[in-house]
Write an enzyme that holds these catalytic residues in place. Structure first.
Site, mmCIF file in Angstrom:
data_model
loop_
_atom_site.group_PDB
_atom_site.id
_atom_site.type_symbol
_atom_site.label_atom_id
_atom_site.label_comp_id
_atom_site.label_asym_id
_atom_site.label_seq_id
_atom_site.Cartn_x
_atom_site.Cartn_y
_atom_site.Cartn_z
ATOM 1 N N ARG A 246 0.934 -1.162 0.157
ATOM 2 C CA ARG A 246 -0.056 -0.034 -0.079
ATOM 3 C C ARG A 246 0.858 1.193 -0.149
ATOM 4 O O ARG A 246 1.968 1.360 0.701
ATOM 5 C CB ARG A 246 -1.029 0.056 1.037
ATOM 6 C CG ARG A 246 -2.023 -0.943 1.281
ATOM 7 C CD ARG A 246 -3.100 -0.782 0.064
ATOM 8 N NE ARG A 246 -4.250 -1.537 -0.011
ATOM 9 C CZ ARG A 246 -4.442 -2.566 -0.800
ATOM 10 N NH1 ARG A 246 -3.311 -2.965 -1.365
ATOM 11 N NH2 ARG A 246 -5.343 -3.367 -0.710
ATOM 12 N N GLU A 275 -3.751 7.259 -5.939
ATOM 13 C CA GLU A 275 -3.926 6.766 -7.023
ATOM 14 C C GLU A 275 -4.909 6.941 -8.047
ATOM 15 O O GLU A 275 -5.963 7.215 -7.371
ATOM 16 C CB GLU A 275 -3.870 5.150 -6.830
ATOM 17 C CG GLU A 275 -2.498 4.490 -6.017
ATOM 18 C CD GLU A 275 -2.879 2.981 -5.783
ATOM 19 O OE1 GLU A 275 -3.717 2.523 -6.088
ATOM 20 O OE2 GLU A 275 -1.713 2.876 -5.016
ATOM 21 N N HIS A 294 -0.594 0.213 -9.679
ATOM 22 C CA HIS A 294 -1.229 -0.688 -8.851
ATOM 23 C C HIS A 294 -1.933 -1.993 -9.653
ATOM 24 O O HIS A 294 -3.140 -2.306 -9.670
ATOM 25 C CB HIS A 294 -2.312 -0.151 -8.096
ATOM 26 C CG HIS A 294 -2.614 -0.967 -6.840
ATOM 27 N ND1 HIS A 294 -3.317 -0.240 -5.850
ATOM 28 C CD2 HIS A 294 -2.723 -2.418 -6.356
ATOM 29 C CE1 HIS A 294 -3.433 -1.263 -4.650
ATOM 30 N NE2 HIS A 294 -3.141 -2.289 -5.144
#
Length: 343
Positions: A246, A275, A294
């Protein structure tokens, strides 16, 4: 009465959630879809949305692009569980779920955590071998350098902060490369429960000793910002930092300062604090940093099984059975009592 489920939107998991919704509709469920999500802005339901969407649902499906408050958990007297299609469940406070006897299911399939394990090792190799630099030499017809720069995993010290399923998969794969040692800092492990082939150490010792440092912990109040400027400067000058967990684990401003000053050989980040990463973020200007959106563990293999796993978790919950993948097993007894009360 047909089961009723709320399924949040997520632009990254759109196909997965749409397919799962269709499968549940075909089983006779009532499916409520959440509002559209603005990329980079986690969704928080307003009071009106809460009343309209979740006040009488049995199950809530969410992802890391939503944020569930205590008011959301209290909105439906029928609520019995939360289901996440991914491994991460940081969209909700697990302690708040425990207090309410809510079971939390996730998508911890082998396709999920082993894909992340493979991708993490890939980042280590790409950064140690400086693959993109070698690629650039050919594209620019620059010829071979006089001094080699690639480094093997073999004979080097690899450090993992946190373990769990993904970390264990990384360790299993790394052993074939014959590193000098694999160090692990994880307060939840003991010498009896640690994976074979590793040495448990304190975090400071891991940071100062490792050639590669890889993060494998959830994001919570205790871990947010755990790798700040002091921790970065404690690492070897030519060390490599990997984060596939994370983004909030690393102080990104500190990482930019430290790497701009020439410290650290490289960083591989599949996750960032915001993000998608803003177009003007200074991390984008660092050529020793590999940035991916991601997505490294999002394989065809994973997306093929995710809808079925979500549906299986949900249907098992409505039958009164434990979901296949439980994130908070310590709540099982309270959850069973909650089901008795609901029935």
């Amino acid at each position: 009465m047909a089961p009723k489920i709320y399924i949040a939107q997520d632009p990254v998991l759109e196909d997965v959630l749409d397919i799962a919704a269709e499968k549940l509709l075909a089983l006779g469920w009532t499916v409520v879809r959440g509002p559209e999500i603005t990329p980079g802005v986690p969704l928080r339901l307003s009071a009106d949305q809460r009343q309209a969407l979740i006040e009488d649902v049995d199950i809530i499906v969410a992802s890391s692009r939503s944020r569930l408050s205590a008011k959301d958990l209290d909105a439906s007297p029928r609520l019995r569980a939360l289901v996440f299609p991914t491994i991460g469940v940081d969209a909700v406070d697990l302690e708040a779920c425990a207090a309410r006897g809510l079971i939390v299911a996730n998508g911890a399939t082998p396709e999920n955590f082993l894909a992340m394990s493979e991708a993490t090792v890939m980042l280590m190799l790409v950064l140690l071998y400086r693959l993109h630099e070698s690629e650039r030499l050919l594209r620019e017809n620059a010829g071979r350098p006089q001094q080699m720069y690639a480094r093997m995993v073999r004979g080097r010290t690899i450090g993992l902060i946190g373990s769990g399923r993904i970390g264990a998969g990384v360790i299993e794969r790394l052993l074939a490369f014959e590193p000098a040692q694999i160090l692990v800092h994880d307060p939840f492990l003991t010498p009896d429960t640690a994976p074979a082939g590793v040495r448990l150490v304190e975090r400071d010792a891991l940071l100062t000793t490792s050639d590669v440092v890889s993060l494998h912990v959830p994001l919570n109040a205790q871990t947010r910002g755990m790798i700040a400027e002091a921790e970065l400067r404690a690492m070897k000058t030519n060390a490599v930092l990997i984060n596939t967990s994370r983004g909030g684990l690393i102080d990104e401003d500190a990482l930019v300062r430290v790497m701009t000053a020439g410290h650290l050989a490289g960083a591989g980040l599949d996750v960032t604090e915001t993000e998608p990463l803003p177009a003007d973020h200074p991390l984008r200007g660092l050529d020793r940093v590999i940035l991916t959106p991601h997505i490294l563990g999002h394989t065809i293999d994973l997306y093929t099984v995710m809808p079925d796993v979500l549906v299986e978790n949900a249907t098992r919950i409505m039958k009164g059975d434990l979901p296949t993948y439980v994130r908070n097993p310590d709540v099982v007894e309270r959850w069973r009592q909650k089901l008795n009360d609901l029935n």
